[in-house]
Every structure is written in structure tokens, then in C-alpha cells.
Design an enzyme around this catalytic site. Structure first.
Site, short mmCIF file in Angstrom:
data_model
loop_
_atom_site.label_atom_id
_atom_site.label_comp_id
_atom_site.label_asym_id
_atom_site.label_seq_id
_atom_site.Cartn_x
_atom_site.Cartn_y
_atom_site.Cartn_z
N ASP A 197 0.82 -1.12 0.03
CA ASP A 197 0.07 -0.08 -0.09
C ASP A 197 0.75 1.33 0.00
O ASP A 197 1.88 1.29 0.58
CB ASP A 197 -0.93 0.04 1.29
CG ASP A 197 -1.76 1.39 1.35
OD1 ASP A 197 -2.57 1.46 0.52
OD2 ASP A 197 -1.24 2.16 2.25
N GLU A 249 1.34 -0.38 -5.12
CA GLU A 249 0.21 0.76 -5.30
C GLU A 249 0.97 1.92 -5.75
O GLU A 249 1.23 2.62 -4.86
CB GLU A 249 -0.68 0.88 -4.22
CG GLU A 249 -1.89 1.74 -4.46
CD GLU A 249 -2.53 2.43 -3.44
OE1 GLU A 249 -3.58 2.76 -3.26
OE2 GLU A 249 -1.68 2.61 -2.22
#
Length: 879
Positions: free
Chosen positions: A496, A551
């Protein structure tokens, strides 16, 4: 996104390649040589050109015939022996697939001799793994590979224009090599360095010939450290104080009790009591704790010593016994069809769901839909449920809201039995600023694992930023990444917030234009990029089938090139621009104004040889304050017009039609893999709203009203998709069909991708992907008969999938049931050597496949998927 290389003849359309170590779909049967081994293509012959189902049926028939012959021979011989006066024991009645118990083997359960016959479509398309009873999964980690002897510019061969910034690549490679060398010299190598969880925290060990528990903690700023808890009445005696070494590591040994039991019992609470550098006495949860829980009547969390004394049988969950894994990791898929999910909010009821409930209720649903991977959010413990798991407090701890560590293991093992790859949404980009439950200011200083001062605070996320150049931070995070794969058998990660990691500005208030200076200059946090290279090095070496997804919204070049080349090392980048494009189109333009060229450009604008995961929407679009695609399309009519017992509406008809088209064109063009968030496949209404109380915005001071702690909008309404009287079932059925279309043809991973037509007037897009031809007609009202489209390969073709099928809520104006064979003509059309004429109804997508691979009546057969016209399980079948 950054500029990309273009191949001659592609008309500006990016031509992605299959990811490294991912076999290309070829028209041949495949030998599986065991986990971790490569797939070996076998040359197609008349004998093995049959479909996998035909082969399986033929083998089963042969097996039954052999058994019958054997039993006949045994009976004949038994008769002769009886006639001769020899006593013959009765013939066993066990049959293929039966289990023998309580026999002469002392009561042990015998292994099944054969897999059961397929019963449901899932058994054909997603066969479960069968492991004999009593057999545990044993994993042998790979070896850390040496650092290649080059200057870090090997990755530039994929984009020669990057040579303008070769010095940056050489510099970061030098830093990478230096750290690897230092780890080898001082820590015994990356393998040992990444197993900090076996040294820090609480672990079994010995001291001066006595067995017991070691507690170790790095807290360089602390003056004194003690371990307190239920085991000592929360009072530190002389024997509970740790000693400090020269590196700021505190350690304490607690010998076992006289009866041999551990000094700290399983599932009892503990905390660290320490004196900070400023003389303040505080209590902290150990940084390497494996589990932390919150009592119903308490605000703060407590660390919990979790170490069951007894192991359970392989594949069997037993409370208070350590779970023993039974099923091996799935083979690495040729492409990923990811089901992004959150265990806590996966129930249809307003409650926090458990790992065991998810295992029994949700995993079978995912398997039936045709996904081959799950990406689980919010696994690392986070004190604030409403953070969606992104404000982590305990990095090595399993989120206790949904159960125990062993319950999570049981869930993952079941996913592996079902053939599902299990990815974890891991957060290494920042940490919760919570000092009571997390690692922030653990020893009283604002640095430690983080940057000190303003650099250590993320102003938008209200959280702490790691110092990736710090030695102990690297140990902590590298060990954390290995821990979840080693202990829980996760198969990889979605990292993330990687953009926030890689740049000092965190990607905030910055528009990335593709200028290489934006990626390789003073704004780049080289320590963070090198850490990402190290973590990819560690994971891919130790776990050869590991999958890492980053990401990153910036489009950093070489992000998905192997670390051995000097790349960052990820397998995939999330193609985040696509979801933004759909929201832009739905919120700012009417249907007549959609630009087909701009849409296909957004879909295909990715760097050559750097694979992407495409998605139309993820959890981001489902959160309160945003809208899902279904909600943008149908809005309030989702509450009133979804029942088949009443009339539909223009919004619902349009919404269901476009929902199907949006998802398939994203899967077709958006990348080398595909992702969907839990429930969005059937157009889940409303948004996600976690339970929350009234609060204030930390940046503006504005009052933010809560929802009274309600879980009503923090669940998934599976009952809507399962109700045959509601129109939600149409979107769910189409999602299932398009997933199985990829299983059959492997088009998502196919190297051949070509956009032959993007007609702004007709609103038509024609795409070739693999052997398939996709015809999308986005026009709101116009349908086209005898519409000419180009084709790379000659026909004949047949319809294999149409969004206009009745089972998908369509009108069957164009359907596989008519079994029409479409022949091609030679001659250049849309720069293709062949062409054919098709019927393209308004707001419909139709997929054409080589005629000999289709079956108009496929969905009436045992392996059939409603609405899908594939012969058997397809020519290039893969799970």
C-alpha cells in the site's frame, strides 16, 4: 504516466508482454512438475488435443475398467483357492475414493486413492487439492541469490531513453549493493537478517541450560525496561527487568516453571513497562507482538502472548491448538483475477465477520465466481477499525476483531485447498501515530523506527513515516514481510501507498507528467526505493512463487523490472488511472460525449514490459464520500427498480448494460491481471461506512459527524445477489462468465493485444486479445447490422460471450444460442488482414472466438457456466 516504448505497427497502442516467469498461453497441454517448478508445454498431437474434461473422463473410464478387471481376476482366483481348501479373506468393499478406518493399520485413516468425480462446474474449472489425511505441508525456503556484477543499468535496455538518468540508477544500485554487503558482513546474510521475529519479541529458547522464554526489544532511548502482565500480576519483580546491550537491545529470560510450563501462559496479557529518556514511565505493547486484543469494556489494547503448547492435526482447526498447514501453495497463475476483500465486513449481517465464517461462507463464493486470488485487507492489527486497516498499530499481530492467529491460518489453508492464491494488503508506507497501542514513540523519542521532526509525520494521513535508511527499521520491515509468508503462508502482497514512500513529497499536490526528472531527482527518497528493492529481493528469492503488487500512481519507470536488473522488483503495478477515468466519464460527461480514443489510451497507457493490474473500481471507490460504478449509474433506482416483479427504469437498464461493458473492457485492455472489490461484481448498493463516533478533522478542525457506531453500512449484502427475484443476479452472472472466459482462453495474459477500431461517431471499440475479438458498442441508442470489423486471424468465428444474453439481463438480440458461424474475408480492413460482419446492438459487448473452440449448448452441460459458450473448459484452460 511515464512515456512508453511503442512497437512498430501498433498505431500507438501499448503492447504489454506477459510478466516474467509467467507462461504464455499456448495451444498445448501442460505438464505440472510440482510446486515451484516451471510449466512444460507439450506439443499438441491428435491424441492430446482433447479438452481436459474429455481426458479426465477417458482416464476415469479406463480406471474403472481396470478395477473391474482386477476384481474379476481376484474373484476367479479366490474361487480356485477355496476349491483347494485354502481359506480366503472376504474381498474388501472399498471403492475408488473411499476412506478406510479402524482396519488392521491400528485405526489410522488411509489416504484416498483417487479424487472424487466432478459434480459442479467449480469442480471442473477450479478443482480442489487433495492431500492424504495426516500429511502436513512442509516448505523449504529458497536461497538468497548473489548481487549481479553490473552497475545497475541493466533495466535500461527496455527503455533506452532512460540513459539520460543513468547516474541515478548507478547511485541507487550502489546503495543497494552496499546494504547487501553490510548485511552479509554484520548480520550473517539477508536470510538471517529477515528473520528478526525469531530473535525479537517473545520466543522459546535456553539460557544457562534452562528452557524458557526470551523477550527482546530494541528501545535505544529507554533507561529501563520490564515485562509485565497477568503472569506477574502486572507488577515487575527483580527477575522481570531486562538488561541492555551496546546496540540498544533489551533482553530478558524467563525460565519455565518447575512443572515445565512456560512462565507466561498461552493467551495471557502482557505489556512492556519502560522509563523513557526523559524520565517518564510508560507502558507499551511489545513492538514484535504476535497478537493484541481489546476487551469489550476497555479502550486500550493489550499485548497477548500467543503460543499454543499443542499442535493440531494437519488441516484441522482445533481451539487452543496450533494450526498445522496441510495444503501446498497454488502454482503461480499465468494471470491474476483478484478478489479484493475485507474479512470483518464480509458478512451480510451488520457485524464483524470472523476468519472461520469467511472460510466457510465467502471462499466458496469466490471460487464459484472464477477468481483465482484473494487480496485481503486489514490483516495487520489496527486499533481504529474505521482506518480500513491502513493505520497499523501492531505490525506482526493478526487483527483480533476477526479471530485468532490459528483461525486465520485455517482460512488461508482452506483457500489453498480451493486453489486460491492469497495476497495480503501490507502497509509499510506509514504507521499509526497511536502511542498507547502502536510503535510510535515507543522509547519516548519521536525517531526510533521513524524520521524525527516534521519529516516523520504524514500531514494528509495523520500518521508516522518510516526511516527506510535506518538499520533496525530495515530489519523490522523486512522481517515483517517475511513473517506473514513464513508463518501464515500468504502467497504475496499488495504494498500500500508506495508512491508516498518513494518521494519526499509523498506524491501529494504533484502532477506526474512523465518527465523523467520527476522520478529520478532530488524529490526521490532513494532509501525507500532501495528498501523496496531489498524486500522484493528477499521475497522472490526465499519464496519463488511470491507475487508482489505495488500501489504506485506515479508510473515510476523500472518499477516492475526485476531487482537483478536494477529495477524496483515488483511483479505488477496497480493501474490506478483506469478507475479515475470511469468516475470522470460517469460524473462529468453524458453518454454521447464519451471519447473512445481517450478511453482506450487510458486503458493501455502502461510501460512496455512492466505488467499492470487493471481494475474498474476498488475499495477506494466504495468508501463513504465516494460512489461505486453501480451507484453512479443507477443511484436511487437501485432501491426501487431492481425487483423483477416490477418495472425497470431507464437508469437501471442503462446501468446494468454499462456495468457489464465497463468491467469487461477493463479486464480486456487494462493490464495483465484484473481486480474487483468484494461485492462490486453484482453492483452492491450504497457505500462502505465503518462504525465511527463524532470527531474533528485534524487538519482543519472542522466537526465530522459520526454514525453512532453503526455497522449497518459495513457489510456485504450477498442476499441481494442470491435473490432470483432481483436484477443484481444479472451483473453477478456476467462477472462469473467473464472470469471463466479468461480461464478458458487466457486473454488477460495474452501477449497479443490490438485496438483495431475506436470509432467516435459509432461509439464502437474493437479489440483483439489473444485469439478473441471483442466488439464494444457504447452508443446509447444506435445498433449496427452487418458492422464490419477487422480480424488478425481468419475465421470462422462464433459468439462465445454476449452481454445481451437473457441470463445477464439482456434481450438475446445477439446470442450464442443461435450458433451462427461467421466467416471472414481477406483484405485489409482497419489495418487487419481479414474482416467480418457482425451485429452490434446498442450498449452491448460481444466476444467472438474461433468456431472450433465454442459450444452453443455449453451451459447445459455439467461443466457449463451460464451464458458462456466455451467448448469444455476451453483451449488454453488454466485455473
Amino acid at each position: 504516466m511515464a512515456p512508453q516504448l511503442k512497437l512498430a505497427g501498433t498505431r500507438g497502442v501499448a503492447m504489454p508482454v506477459a510478466p516474467v516467469a509467467r507462461p504464455r498461453a499456448v495451444p498445448c497441454s501442460v505438464k505440472h512438475c510440482g510446486r515451484g517448478s516451471r510449466l512444460v508445454p507439450v506439443k499438441a498431437t491428435p491424441e492430446n488435443q482433447q479438452s481436459p474434461i474429455d481426458v479426465a473422463r477417458r482416464e476415469n473410464a479406463a480406471l474403472k475398467q481396470s478395477i473391474n478387471k482386477t476384481e474379476a481376476s481376484v474373484k476367479k482366483l479366490s474361487g480356485k483357492l477355496s476349491d483347494a481348501g485354502v481359506e480366503v479373506p472376504p474381498l474388501s468393499t472399498a471403492t475408488v475414493g473411499s476412506t478406510r478406518t479402524n482396519g488392521s493399520n491400528g485405526g489410522a485413516t488411509a489416504a484416498k486413492t483417487s479424487n472424487p468425480e466432478p459434480q459442479d462446474p467449480e469442480d471442473f474449472w477450479s478443482p480442489v487439492k487433495h492431500v492424504p489425511d495426516g500429511v502436513a505441508f512442509q516448505e523449504v525456503p529458497g536461497q538468497i541469490s548473489p548481487v549481479p556484477a553490473h552497475d545497475g543499468t541493466e533495466c535500461l535496455k527496455w527503455d533506452p531513453s532512460l540513459w539520460s538518468h543513468a547516474d541515478h540508477f548507478k547511485y541507487r544500485w550502489h546503495i543497494f549493493k552496499s546494504i547487501r554487503s553490510a548485511i552479509d558482513a554484520n548480520e550473517g546474510g539477508l536470510d538471517k537478517f529477515s528473520q528478526g521475529y525469531k530473535y525479537y519479541g517473545i520466543n522459546r529458547g535456553e539460557h544457562e541450560g534452562k528452557k524458557g522464554l526470551w523477550y527482546r526489544e530494541w528501545a535505544p532511548g529507554a533507561k529501563a525496561v520490564a515485562l509485565i502482565g497477568e503472569y506477574n500480576g502486572w507488577k515487575a519483580g527483580p527477575e522481570h527487568w531486562a538488561t541492555r546491550n551496546d546496540f540498544g537491545v533489551w533482553q530478558l529470560f524467563l525460565p519455565d516453571n518447575e512443572d515445565g510450563t512456560p512462565a507466561i501462559a498461552h493467551r495471557t496479557k502482557i505489556k512492556t513497562r519502560l522509563e523513557t529518556a526523559y524520565g517518564e514511565w510508560v507502558e507499551r505493547i511489545p513492538a514484535w507482538i504476535k497478537w493484541a486484543t481489546q476487551e469489550w469494556n476497555e479502550i486500550q489494547y493489550n499485548g497477548v502472548h500467543y503460543q499454543p503448547l499443542e499442535a493440531g492435526a494437519p488441516g484441522v482447526y482445533e481451539e487452543n491448538k496450533a494450526y498445522t498447514f496441510k495444503y501446498p501453495r497454488p502454482d503461480r497463475p499465468r494471470d491474476l483475477r483478484i478478489y479484493e476483500c475485507h474479512v470483518g465486513m464480509s458478512s451480510k449481517d451488520p457485524k464483524v465477520n470472523s476468519y472461520l465464517e469467511f472460510k466457510d461462507e465467502v471462499l466458496p463464493r469466490i471460487r464459484s465466481l472464477g477468481y483465482n486470488a484473494i487480496q485481503i485487507m486489514a490483516i495487520q492489527e489496527h486499533a481504529y477499525y474505521g482506518s480500513f486497516g491502513y493505520h497499523v498499530t501492531n505490525f506482526f499481530g493478526v487483527s483480533s476483531r476477526s479471530g485468532t492467529p490459528d483461525e486465520l491460518k485455517a482460512m488461508i489453508d482452506e483457500a489453498h485447498r480451493l486453489g486460491l492464491v492469497v495476497l495480503m494488503d501490507i502497509v509499510h508506507s506509514h504507521a499509526s501515530k497511536n502511542t498507547q497501542d502502536g510503535i510510535n514513540m515507543f522509547d519516548g523519542t519521536d525517531g526510533m523506527y521513524f524520521h524525527g521532526g516534521g519529516r516523520g509525520f504524514h500531514w494528509m494521513w495523520d500518521s508516522r513515516c518510516f526511516n527506510y535508511g535506518n538499520w533496525e527499521t530495515m530489519r523490522f520491515l523486512l522481517s515483517n514481510s517475511r513473517w506473514w509468508m513464513d508463518e501464515y503462508k500468504f502467497d504475496g502482497y499488495r504494498f500500500d501507498g508506495v508512491t508516498s514512500m518513494m518521494y519526499h513529497h509523498h506524491g501529494l499536490q504533484v502532477a506526474f507528467t512523465g518527465n523523467y526528472d520527476e522520478y529520478f531527482g532530488m524529490a526521490t527518497d532513494v532509501d525507500a526505493v532501495v528498501y523496496l528493492m531489498l524486500v522484493n529481493n528477499t521475497l522472490h528469492d526465499l519464496f519463488p512463487t511470491a507475487i508482489t503488487i505495488g500501489e504506485d500512481v506515479s508510473g515510476m519507470p523500472t518499477f516492475c523490472r526485476p531487482w537483478q536488473e536494477g529495477g524496483v522488483g515488483f511483479d505488477y503495478r496497480l493501474n490506478m488511472a483506469i478507475a479515475d477515468k470511469w468516475i470522470e466519464l460517469l460524473s462529468e460527461y453524458d453518454d454521447y460525449s464519451w471519447n473512445m480514443g481517450n478511453l482506450t489510451h487510458t486503458m493501455t497507457n502502461r510501460r512496455y514490459a512492466e505488467p499492470c493490474v487493471g481494475y474498474a473500481e476498488s475499495h477506494d471507490q466504495a468508501l463513504v464520500g465516494d460512489k461505486t460504478i453501480a451507484f453512479w449509474l443507477m443511484d436511487k433506482d437501485m432501491y426501487e427498480r431492481m425487483s423483477l416483479s416490477g418495472p425497470s427504469s431507464g437508469a437501471v437498464d442503462r446501468g446494468i448494460a454499462l456495468h457489464k461493458m465497463i468491467r469487461l473492457i477493463t479486464m480486456c485492455l487494462g493490464g495483465e491481471s484484473y481486480l474487483n472489490f468484494m461485492g462490486n461484481e453484482f453492483g452492491h448498493p450504497e457505500w462502505i461506512d465503518f462504525p465511527r463516533d463524532d470527531t474533528y478533522d485534524t487538519s482543519t478542525g472542522a466537526f465530522v459527524p459520526g454514525n453512532g457506531g453503526s455497522l449497518d453500512k459495513c457489510r456485504r449484502r450477498w442476499d441481494l445477489a442470491d435473490d432470483p427475484s432481483l436484477r443484481y443476479k444479472f451483473m453477478a452472472a456476467f462477472d462469473r462468465a467473464m472470469n471463466h472466459l479468461d480461464k478458458a482462453y487466457g486473454f488477460v495474459a495474452a501477449e497479443h493485444q490490438w485496438v483495431s477500431r475506436k470509432d467516435e461517431g459509432d461509439k464502437v471499440i474493437v479489440v483483439e486479445r489473444g485469439d478473441l475479438i471483442f466488439v464494444f458498442n457504447f452508443h446509447p441508442v444506435s445498433s449496427f447490422t452487418d458492422y464490419k470489423v477487422g480480424a488478425y486471424k481468419p475465421g470462422p468465428y462464433k459468439i462465445v460471450l454476449s452481454s445481451d444474453e437473457e441470463v445477464f439481463g439482456g434481450y438475446t438480440n445477439v446470442s450464442k444460442k443461435y450458433d451462427a458461424e461467421i466467416h471472414t474475408e481477406e483484405g485489409n480492413y482497419d489495418n487487419r488482414p481479414h474482416s467480418m460482419k457482425v451485429y452490434a446492438p446498442s450498449r452491448t459487448v460481444v466476444v467472438y472466438a474461433p468456431a472450433d473452440t465454442t459450444d452453443a449448448k455449453a451451459d447445459s452441460k455439467p461443466e457449463g457456466i451460464p451464458g458462456l459458450g466455451v467448448k469444455g473448459v476451453g483451449p488454453y484452460f488454466a485455473v
